[in-house]
Each structure stands twice: as C-alpha cells, then as structure tokens.
Design a protein around this motif. Structure first.
Motif, short mmCIF file in Angstrom:
data_model
loop_
_atom_site.label_atom_id
_atom_site.label_comp_id
_atom_site.label_asym_id
_atom_site.label_seq_id
_atom_site.Cartn_x
_atom_site.Cartn_y
_atom_site.Cartn_z
N MET A 18 27.34 11.48 -12.84
CA MET A 18 25.95 11.09 -12.61
C MET A 18 25.12 11.27 -13.89
SD MET A 18 25.49 12.89 -8.86
CE MET A 18 23.75 12.53 -8.82
N ALA A 19 25.39 12.36 -14.64
CA ALA A 19 24.66 12.57 -15.89
C ALA A 19 25.00 11.49 -16.91
CB ALA A 19 24.98 13.96 -16.44
N GLY A 20 26.29 11.14 -17.00
CA GLY A 20 26.69 10.10 -17.95
C GLY A 20 26.11 8.74 -17.59
N ALA A 21 26.08 8.41 -16.30
CA ALA A 21 25.49 7.14 -15.88
C ALA A 21 24.01 7.10 -16.21
CB ALA A 21 25.72 6.95 -14.37
N ALA A 22 23.32 8.23 -16.04
CA ALA A 22 21.89 8.26 -16.37
C ALA A 22 21.67 8.05 -17.87
CB ALA A 22 21.30 9.60 -15.92
N VAL A 23 22.51 8.64 -18.70
CA VAL A 23 22.38 8.46 -20.14
C VAL A 23 22.60 7.01 -20.54
CG1 VAL A 23 23.44 9.05 -22.36
CG2 VAL A 23 22.96 10.84 -20.69
N THR A 24 23.64 6.38 -19.98
CA THR A 24 23.92 4.98 -20.31
C THR A 24 22.78 4.08 -19.86
OG1 THR A 24 26.29 5.40 -20.09
CG2 THR A 24 25.57 3.11 -20.01
N ALA A 25 22.23 4.36 -18.68
CA ALA A 25 21.13 3.53 -18.19
C ALA A 25 19.87 3.70 -19.03
CB ALA A 25 20.85 3.88 -16.73
N LEU A 26 19.61 4.93 -19.50
CA LEU A 26 18.38 5.20 -20.24
C LEU A 26 18.50 4.88 -21.72
CD1 LEU A 26 17.34 8.60 -18.58
CD2 LEU A 26 16.36 6.34 -18.16
N PHE A 27 19.64 5.19 -22.34
CA PHE A 27 19.74 5.08 -23.80
C PHE A 27 20.85 4.13 -24.26
CE2 PHE A 27 18.54 9.45 -22.61
CZ PHE A 27 17.28 9.52 -23.16
N GLY A 28 21.67 3.64 -23.33
CA GLY A 28 22.83 2.87 -23.74
C GLY A 28 22.78 1.41 -23.35
N PHE A 29 23.84 0.94 -22.70
CA PHE A 29 23.99 -0.47 -22.38
C PHE A 29 23.16 -0.93 -21.19
CE2 PHE A 29 28.53 -0.34 -24.27
CZ PHE A 29 27.99 -0.44 -25.55
N GLY A 30 22.51 -0.02 -20.50
CA GLY A 30 21.70 -0.41 -19.37
C GLY A 30 22.32 -0.02 -18.03
N VAL A 31 21.59 -0.39 -16.97
CA VAL A 31 22.01 0.02 -15.63
C VAL A 31 23.32 -0.64 -15.23
CG1 VAL A 31 21.33 0.06 -13.20
CG2 VAL A 31 19.60 0.37 -14.98
N LEU B 91 30.98 2.75 -17.36
CA LEU B 91 31.20 3.62 -18.52
C LEU B 91 31.31 5.09 -18.12
CD1 LEU B 91 28.91 2.16 -21.35
CD2 LEU B 91 31.40 2.16 -21.21
N ALA B 92 30.55 5.48 -17.11
CA ALA B 92 30.66 6.86 -16.63
C ALA B 92 32.05 7.13 -16.09
CB ALA B 92 29.59 7.13 -15.57
N ILE B 93 32.59 6.18 -15.33
CA ILE B 93 33.94 6.34 -14.77
C ILE B 93 34.98 6.40 -15.89
CG2 ILE B 93 35.71 5.25 -13.36
CD1 ILE B 93 33.47 4.14 -11.60
N ILE B 94 34.83 5.56 -16.91
CA ILE B 94 35.79 5.54 -18.02
C ILE B 94 35.76 6.87 -18.78
CG2 ILE B 94 36.28 4.48 -20.25
CD1 ILE B 94 35.33 1.81 -19.03
N ASN B 95 34.56 7.39 -19.02
CA ASN B 95 34.46 8.68 -19.71
C ASN B 95 35.06 9.81 -18.88
OD1 ASN B 95 33.17 7.89 -22.14
ND2 ASN B 95 31.21 7.71 -21.07
N LEU B 96 34.84 9.76 -17.57
CA LEU B 96 35.44 10.78 -16.69
C LEU B 96 36.96 10.67 -16.71
CD1 LEU B 96 33.06 10.75 -13.57
CD2 LEU B 96 33.04 12.30 -15.54
#
Length: 511
Positions: free
Chosen positions: A69-82, A88-93
C-alpha cells in the motif's frame, strides 16, 4: 482491527516498516527520476528484504500488505501515476519475496557480512536474481505507462535495484537483528568514539571529493572506507558504504563532483556513479566479510586454546603435537611427572629419539599411518626412555591435523603410561602358560613352543626329539596318602644322580 488480530510487537513492526518503506521510496522516486523514467536508485526493496529475512513467515503477509500500500501510494503521488501504482507495487513486493525466500532457501547460517559464503549467496540472490526478475516487469510497466524504451528502463531498473539492495540491505539486516542492537548498546565509549571518528572521516572525505568538480578524485574515498572496514567491523563498513552512496548521489544530482567532468546528461552521470558505487560495494563488503570470518575464527581459536590449555595442564596423560617430520611442537606439562623431561627440553626434537631402538621402526610406521589416515585415529604401543634412562611402556592415540585446504600439517597425540598394565599382562601371560602347582610350563605352553619349533625347523635337519614323562601308579599315591601328599610328590625335585648310570624306568617313553 489489526491490533486485535496481530500481536502488539508485530503491529509495531508493520507500522515502522511500512512508514520507512514509504519515506525511502518517496525520497528515491522524487529525486532520482531525471527524465520521467524509472528511478536510478531504489532503496525501499532493500528495507523490505532485510525485514522479511529477519521475520517468521507468519508475519510476512501483514508486512507485504502494508508495504504494498505504501509503494502504491508513492507511485501514484510521485511516479507513473495511479494506473501503474498497483502493478509496480506488486512487482516490488515480488522482488523482495524472491530475494528473502532465496536467502532462506539456500540456508546460509551465518549472520550478515560474517563470511564469504554469506556474501556470495547474498550478491547472487539480492543483487542479481531478484532485480533481473523484477526488472522485466518494471520495464514492461514503464513501456506501457509512459512509452519508455524497454531496454533502457530494464538497465536502469536492474542497476538501481541491484545497487540499492547490495548497499543498504546489509545495514538494515544488521539493525533488525536483536544481537546487533544489544551489541551497540553495550559498546564502550572508546569503541563508540572510534567508530564515530571513522564514519566522520568517511563522510568528510566523500563530501570533499564530490563537492568539487576540478579533479577526478573518485579513488580517494576508498581509502577511509577500507580503513573503516578494517578498524570498525562489518557494521562500520556497511555504514561507510551508505554514507559514500548518499553523499555521492546527492552531490552528483546537484551537478558537482568528479563525475560531472564527464560529457553527457545527468542521467549518464548517475549511471556511471552507479557502476562506481557498485564496484566500491563489491570491494569493501568482501573485505568486511573476510575480516569478520577471521575475527570469528580467532575468537573460536582463543576459546579452544583456553579449553585445550586447561585440559593439557590438568591431565595426567601427555598431550603432544608433532609436525609432519615428527618434531615436537608442543608437549603438555604432565611429561615432567611421567618421564622426568621438561617440555622446553623436547620442543624441536624428533620424537622417535625418545623411543627405544627396537621400537623406532614400528613408531615411524605408525606416524606415517597417522599422516595418511585421513583424520582416523591410530593407536600403537611402544617402549620409551625416561630422563633417567629407564624404559617404560606407552600407549599413543594419534590423529592427523589438516588445514583449511585439507593438507596435513601435523599430528596431535595423547600418550599414556601403560607400564603397570604391561607388567600385569606379562604376569597373566606367564600364569596362563604355567602349572600353578609345579610352576612348570603347562600343556598350552608346550603346544606353543612345539608350534614355534616346527615353524622354524631347519629343512636340512632330519632329526628332532620330543620327550614325555609319566608317573606310574600315581593314583595309588593319592588314594593311600591323600591328594596333599600327591601334590608334594609332584612338586618334589629329584636331585641329579652323580654316581653310576641309572637304568631308564620302564614308564619313560621317547618319541
């Protein structure tokens, strides 16, 4: 709800891990995405790998869910978007799970940075396998989300995730282990001051090198980093690498440092810096691991020697160390009590010189059997001379000593004085071959002597003699005068006749 279903310590760990994951991920995404592609450095997965590697599997789901959930929030706020946040969160996990699972699967028992075996498994799993697998997914998401080049995205993903994992995972693992935290709390002021000075030296050198762009001084930070690894141990070495990475990345992104002397974009500079930092990590961490291994070996050797000395100084047996040529390396103090020699008198001498000449060949063969025995116990008996020249019987149990390469470098032996046992064995052997009444050799002795004579008979000689004597009517002596009188008659020794020739009794037979 979580506090009702999970233990309090697990809840605290989940909250702390997810918070740290969010902060680290947000910092790297917002500062290392220069052209809108994937980040040039990724540290969040290193934090999660270290946390999973130090937890029971039952606690993994809660940590993975919160960090996802934290990684998804970072990607949505600062990365590739929602749209790309969840994939990407799943891949990092998945990358963290793969690395932590492989670390557990290969069953590396050592603690972080304590052996080359640990380091080799760590580099293979977290620095190569896991980033390669996740890089395929991450580059695919980047190609779909922002139409980025797959090859370029994969190269950046792999370099950033591999560098982040190799650099930061050992530090996080060390801090997550309870024994390291306890060791930090128990560190003396002198040791803490030395560690602080080493880290300040690394920090100052790194800032001085990367805060200027007039001279290519990239080699200079290696000196204090390696010195810190030698003096401070594995934790100081890992922290030194982290300081160099943070300072180098921060100042290079600002356009300063030796890397800025290269032609190219800021992305090209960061890519070169990644290779530089990766080379530094792969140089310093092996040194730290080997130093930790040697430190553990020295500590074990010191403990073993203390136990060995205690046993050697208080044992009634003689403990002896020989080299491959049979020269004495060490002999325990009990040698003085048993043989009269002082240990200092025997060190450097060949042990076979103490053996009686008749037994030296047998002792030499036993020594060679020990050297070639592959560590098997070899036992043998022999006679040796004491300091006063008296012969005594000894029993030796020997075993070869091998180095790390399996090469025999000596022999360790335990010697025991068995002179009293040999006297007892001789007495028992004599008793077994002697008639207790007449003290004459019995039938068993006769058979042994006869077998010996037959075995060693000269084939050129065609004669021999065996004499047997018998008492006629001896039963009448026992019946008329009693068994005690018969025993006296058997013990009686007839004096040799010195006069006329005695006629041979009819009962005497020769064969």
């Amino acid at each position: 709800m979580a506090s009702k279903t999970l233990p309090e310590n697990v809840v605290k760990s989940v909250v702390a891990t997810s918070a740290g994951y969010f902060v680290v991920a947000a910092a790297t995404v917002s500062t290392t995405r220069f052209d809108g592609g994937v980040a040039f450095l990724w540290v969040a997965t290193a934090l999660l790998i270290a946390r999973l590697a130090t937890l029971r599997r039952s606690a993994w789901p809660a940590h993975l869910l919160s960090c996802g959930m934290a990684g998804a929030a970072v990607t949505a706020l600062f990365g590739f978007g929602v749209e790309a946040a969840v994939p990407l969160a799943i891949i990092n996990l998945c990358e963290a799970v793969i690395a932590a699972t492989l670390l557990r699967h290969i069953r590396i028992p050592e603690r972080p940075l304590e052996s080359m075996r640990w380091l080799g498994g760590f580099v293979l799993t977290t620095g190569i396998v896991a980033p390669v697998v996740s890089g395929v997914g991450g580059a695919s998401i980047a190609a779909i989300a922002i139409n980025a080049d797959f090859g370029t995205s994969f190269a950046r993903w792999f370099a950033g995730h591999s560098l982040g994992a190799l650099t930061f995972t050992p530090v996080f693992m060390l801090f997550f282990r309870d024994d390291v935290r306890a060791r930090i709390r128990s560190t003396t002021r002198k040791r803490a001051a030395e560690t602080a000075i080493l880290l300040l030296l690394v920090l100052g050198t790194s800032v001085a090198v990367f805060d200027q762009d007039s001279m290519p001084l990239l080699f200079l930070p290696l000196l204090p980093v390696i010195f810190a690894a030698f003096r401070g141990g594995r934790l100081t070495a890992a922290l030194s690498v982290v300081l160099l990475t943070v300072v180098g990345c921060t100042l290079t992104m600002r356009g300063s440092g030796p890397v800025s002397l290269m032609h190219g974009t800021i992305g090209d500079h960061m890519q070169f810096l990644q290779f530089y930092l990766a080379a530094t990590v792969l140089t310093v961490l092996p040194i730290s691991a080997d130093l930790a291994r040697r430190s553990n070996l020295i500590r074990k050797l010191r403990d073993s020697e203390a136990r060995y000395r205690m046993l050697a100084d208080n044992s009634t047996d003689i403990i002896l160390n020989l080299d491959v040529d049979g020269r004495v390396r060490f002999v325990s103090p009990s040698i003085t009590q048993l043989s009269g020699f002082e240990p200092s008198d025997l060190v450097g001498r060949n042990a076979t010189l103490l053996v009686v000449p008749e037994d030296r060949a047998s002792a030499a063969r036993s020594h060679m059997m020990t050297l070639r025995g592959g560590g098997a116990m070899v036992s043998f008996e022999y006679r040796a001379l004491t300091a006063s020249g008296v012969e005594r019987w000894f029993e030796t149990h020997s075993r070869a000593v091998r180095d790390d390469a399996g090469v025999v470098e000596g022999v360790v032996s335990v010697l025991r004085d068995i002179s009293d046992r040999k006297v007892m064995e001789t007495q028992l052997f004599h008793a077994a071959l002697t008639d207790p009444l007449t003290q004459l050799p019995n039938r068993r002795a006769f058979e042994l002597e006869l077998d010996r004579l037959v075995e060693h008979v000269d084939p050129q000689r065609s004669f021999g003699c065996v004499a047997m004597f018998d008492f006629d009517h001896f039963k009448q002596v026992n019946d008329n005068h009693g068994h005690e009188a018969g025993d006296r008659a058997r013990r009686r020794r007839r004096k040799p006749y010195r006069g006329r020739r005695v006629r041979r009794p009819p009962s005497t037979r020769f064969a």
